[in-house]
Design a protein around this motif. Structure first.
Motif, PDB file in Angstrom:
ATOM      1  N   LEU A  31      37.355  41.079  45.948  1.00 53.43           N
ATOM      2  CA  LEU A  31      38.660  41.116  46.340  1.00 53.43           C
ATOM      3  C   LEU A  31      39.319  39.815  46.055  1.00 53.43           C
ATOM      4  O   LEU A  31      40.346  39.742  45.463  1.00 53.43           O
ATOM      5  CB  LEU A  31      38.912  41.498  47.828  1.00 53.43           C
ATOM      6  CG  LEU A  31      38.483  43.317  48.053  1.00 53.43           C
ATOM      7  CD1 LEU A  31      38.667  43.144  49.471  1.00 53.43           C
ATOM      8  CD2 LEU A  31      39.401  44.034  47.332  1.00 53.43           C
ATOM      9  N   SER A  76      46.943  45.351  38.932  1.00 55.36           N
ATOM     10  CA  SER A  76      46.942  45.997  40.303  1.00 55.36           C
ATOM     11  C   SER A  76      46.934  47.451  40.020  1.00 55.36           C
ATOM     12  O   SER A  76      46.624  48.419  41.039  1.00 55.36           O
ATOM     13  CB  SER A  76      48.204  45.357  40.978  1.00 55.36           C
ATOM     14  OG  SER A  76      49.436  46.431  40.412  1.00 55.36           O
ATOM     15  N   ALA A  80      43.669  49.184  41.467  1.00 60.04           N
ATOM     16  CA  ALA A  80      43.528  49.432  42.996  1.00 60.04           C
ATOM     17  C   ALA A  80      44.250  50.785  43.335  1.00 60.04           C
ATOM     18  O   ALA A  80      44.029  51.224  44.246  1.00 60.04           O
ATOM     19  CB  ALA A  80      44.425  48.552  43.703  1.00 60.04           C
ATOM     20  N   TRP A 111      52.961  56.752  50.244  1.00 65.31           N
ATOM     21  CA  TRP A 111      51.559  56.710  50.270  1.00 65.31           C
ATOM     22  C   TRP A 111      50.902  57.980  50.399  1.00 65.31           C
ATOM     23  O   TRP A 111      50.199  58.496  49.599  1.00 65.31           O
ATOM     24  CB  TRP A 111      50.928  55.774  51.204  1.00 65.31           C
ATOM     25  CG  TRP A 111      49.749  55.534  51.461  1.00 65.31           C
ATOM     26  CD1 TRP A 111      49.003  54.602  50.739  1.00 65.31           C
ATOM     27  CD2 TRP A 111      48.631  56.156  52.020  1.00 65.31           C
ATOM     28  NE1 TRP A 111      47.773  54.514  51.147  1.00 65.31           N
ATOM     29  CE2 TRP A 111      47.562  55.478  51.975  1.00 65.31           C
ATOM     30  CE3 TRP A 111      48.647  57.087  53.150  1.00 65.31           C
ATOM     31  CZ2 TRP A 111      46.517  55.936  52.580  1.00 65.31           C
ATOM     32  CZ3 TRP A 111      47.764  57.620  53.723  1.00 65.31           C
ATOM     33  CH2 TRP A 111      46.557  56.946  53.280  1.00 65.31           C
ATOM     34  N   ALA A 170      43.958  49.857  49.499  1.00 69.17           N
ATOM     35  CA  ALA A 170      43.521  49.504  50.839  1.00 69.17           C
ATOM     36  C   ALA A 170      43.173  50.998  51.291  1.00 69.17           C
ATOM     37  O   ALA A 170      42.224  50.907  51.976  1.00 69.17           O
ATOM     38  CB  ALA A 170      44.985  49.135  51.487  1.00 69.17           C
ATOM     39  N   PHE A 175      48.699  48.511  45.747  1.00 67.87           N
ATOM     40  CA  PHE A 175      47.934  47.859  46.763  1.00 67.87           C
ATOM     41  C   PHE A 175      47.777  48.681  47.959  1.00 67.87           C
ATOM     42  O   PHE A 175      46.598  48.801  48.494  1.00 67.87           O
ATOM     43  CB  PHE A 175      48.383  46.294  46.910  1.00 67.87           C
ATOM     44  CG  PHE A 175      47.960  45.532  45.676  1.00 67.87           C
ATOM     45  CD1 PHE A 175      46.642  45.226  45.582  1.00 67.87           C
ATOM     46  CD2 PHE A 175      48.972  44.859  45.076  1.00 67.87           C
ATOM     47  CE1 PHE A 175      46.373  44.224  44.703  1.00 67.87           C
ATOM     48  CE2 PHE A 175      48.460  43.823  44.307  1.00 67.87           C
ATOM     49  CZ  PHE A 175      47.259  43.650  43.940  1.00 67.87           C
ATOM     50  N   SER A 176      48.709  49.447  48.304  1.00 63.74           N
ATOM     51  CA  SER A 176      48.460  50.059  49.440  1.00 63.74           C
ATOM     52  C   SER A 176      47.342  51.339  49.145  1.00 63.74           C
ATOM     53  O   SER A 176      46.631  51.683  50.135  1.00 63.74           O
ATOM     54  CB  SER A 176      49.901  50.861  49.862  1.00 63.74           C
ATOM     55  OG  SER A 176      50.102  51.902  48.881  1.00 63.74           O
ATOM     56  N   TYR A 208      41.945  53.459  49.731  1.00 67.59           N
ATOM     57  CA  TYR A 208      40.490  53.857  49.203  1.00 67.59           C
ATOM     58  C   TYR A 208      39.472  52.914  49.687  1.00 67.59           C
ATOM     59  O   TYR A 208      38.302  53.725  50.105  1.00 67.59           O
ATOM     60  CB  TYR A 208      40.643  53.579  47.590  1.00 67.59           C
ATOM     61  CG  TYR A 208      39.553  53.473  46.772  1.00 67.59           C
ATOM     62  CD1 TYR A 208      38.914  54.625  46.412  1.00 67.59           C
ATOM     63  CD2 TYR A 208      38.942  52.024  46.230  1.00 67.59           C
ATOM     64  CE1 TYR A 208      37.630  54.556  45.677  1.00 67.59           C
ATOM     65  CE2 TYR A 208      37.896  52.080  45.730  1.00 67.59           C
ATOM     66  CZ  TYR A 208      37.063  53.250  45.381  1.00 67.59           C
ATOM     67  OH  TYR A 208      36.016  53.309  44.706  1.00 67.59           O
ATOM     68  N   TYR A 209      39.594  51.751  50.114  1.00 67.86           N
ATOM     69  CA  TYR A 209      38.506  50.998  50.493  1.00 67.86           C
ATOM     70  C   TYR A 209      38.160  51.485  52.096  1.00 67.86           C
ATOM     71  O   TYR A 209      37.027  51.741  52.322  1.00 67.86           O
ATOM     72  CB  TYR A 209      38.829  49.482  50.697  1.00 67.86           C
ATOM     73  CG  TYR A 209      38.376  48.752  49.406  1.00 67.86           C
ATOM     74  CD1 TYR A 209      37.338  48.200  49.629  1.00 67.86           C
ATOM     75  CD2 TYR A 209      39.268  48.607  48.413  1.00 67.86           C
ATOM     76  CE1 TYR A 209      36.852  47.021  48.456  1.00 67.86           C
ATOM     77  CE2 TYR A 209      38.911  47.754  47.201  1.00 67.86           C
ATOM     78  CZ  TYR A 209      37.729  47.164  47.421  1.00 67.86           C
ATOM     79  OH  TYR A 209      37.400  46.498  46.138  1.00 67.86           O
ATOM     80  N   VAL A 210      39.319  51.892  52.880  1.00 71.62           N
ATOM     81  CA  VAL A 210      39.104  52.274  54.320  1.00 71.62           C
ATOM     82  C   VAL A 210      38.413  53.754  54.084  1.00 71.62           C
ATOM     83  O   VAL A 210      37.504  53.774  55.031  1.00 71.62           O
ATOM     84  CB  VAL A 210      40.198  52.234  54.904  1.00 71.62           C
ATOM     85  CG1 VAL A 210      40.036  53.119  56.361  1.00 71.62           C
ATOM     86  CG2 VAL A 210      40.883  50.808  55.186  1.00 71.62           C
TER      87      VAL A 210
END
Length: 321
Positions: A31, A149, A152, A265, A73, A69-70, A75-77
């Motif tokens: 990251l 970005s 992401a 989102w 985030a 970026f939102s 996606y990672y969670v």
């Protein structure tokens, strides 16, 4: 070597409540590298164009960068949550019933790389040609600008729609889940750096073999000749073998033929998933309604007007029958 990574494993285990996968051990420590590369790309563009780079419709339009970026985030969670709930266990079960046990050495790691790339190619191609999987992948393509970005720009629906199923055959054959998922993590990490306009073209030999920024810009284009092309992750070998390679020629217009006009989102994550179910629930013969799940995204049922819950802007696209 194991002790070198022990602090990272300990930290991620505390974060997730379980030992991290090799995929996570590659992507999460990357990251800071991703962010640094993005900032360098922005600085390079800023020096060339000034503040205009941040304005609407420009490469670093702030609203779109924040949306990217939102989504990343989320996606990672969601990925960590789905691994915790069932995906990691599923790979373990398949591994326990593997047909062979392929030892890990330099030769088999190289072979596993090409196997993983083949799995990724067919996942990626299916995600463009089958609406069920497109409902997850579409958020990545709704960005109308291209910078790092954009990489992401991922979905929370990956685990729900079953993107993991494309890698299970490699594990069933006998490649370890850690190796396949680790190579997938390296694949995705590499792709961060091909989402850019700062790099033009390399030597034709490199362009033929590797997923370069030029090749990947084509993949993100909604120009008619660019739609559903260049699916490769790291290499373009399978695009050449299966007839989906297209070089970059005319200027790329980014986005999708049915472009969602929102930076919300929830809308960016769910708009195609919601519309797919609403299309399938609309009156008509059951067999025809079910086709909304497996037909291409552009397929339209006779006598049915496609549902768009949120505002979309339509562009020319291939006609699907």
């Amino acid at each position: 070597m194991a002790s070198l990574f022990e602090p990272l494993v300990t930290a991620l285990t505390a974060l997730f409540g379980r030992e991290p996968t090799l995929n996570e051990m590659i992507l999460i420590p990357m990251l800071p590298v991703f962010i640094s590369a993005f900032l360098l790309e922005w600085l390079y563009t800023y020096r060339k164009t000034g503040d205009a780079a941040l304005s609407k419709g420009k490469p670093f339009w702030l609203s779109e960068v924040l949306a990217n970026f939102s989504l990343g985030a989320g996606y990672y969670v969601s990925g960590a949550l789905m691994n915790l709930l069932f995906v990691a266990a599923l790979f373990t079960v398949v591994w326990e019933h593997r047909l062979f046990t392929i030892p890990m050495n330099l030769g088999t790691i190289v072979l596993a790389f090409f196997v993983q790339e083949l799995c990724y190619y067919w996942y990626h191609r299916t995600a463009h040609r089958v609406r069920w999987f497109w409902s997850q992948h579409v958020s990545h393509h709704t960005g109308e600008n291209m910078n790092m970005s954009t990489a992401a720009r991922q979905s929370i629906l990956n685990g729900i729609v079953g993107t993991w199923m494309f890698y299970l055959p490699a594990v069933l054959i006998g490649f370890s889940p850690e190796l396949i998922l680790g190579l997938l993590g390296a694949n995705l990490a590499f792709q961060w750096f091909v989402h850019t306009e700062a790099v033009h073209k390399f030597h034709p030999w490199v362009e033929w073999w590797i997923n370069t920024p030029s090749n990947h810009r084509v993949h993100h284009g909604r120009n008619l000749q660019y739609i559903d092309k260049n699916y490769g992750g790291v290499i373009m070998l399978y695009d050449h073998l299966f007839g989906t390679y297209e070089p970059e020629q005319e200027k790329v217009e980014y986005g999708t033929p049915r472009q969602i006009k929102s930076h919300n989102w929830f809308v960016m994550n769910l708009h195609e998933f919601v519309d797919m179910f609403r299309d399938a629930m609309a009156p008509g013969p059951l067999g025809e309604r079910l086709k909304h799940f497996w037909k291409p995204p552009s397929w339209e049922r006779e006598g049915h007007i496609p549902v768009h819950t949120w505002t979309v802007e339509r562009h020319p696209e291939p006609v699907e029958k």
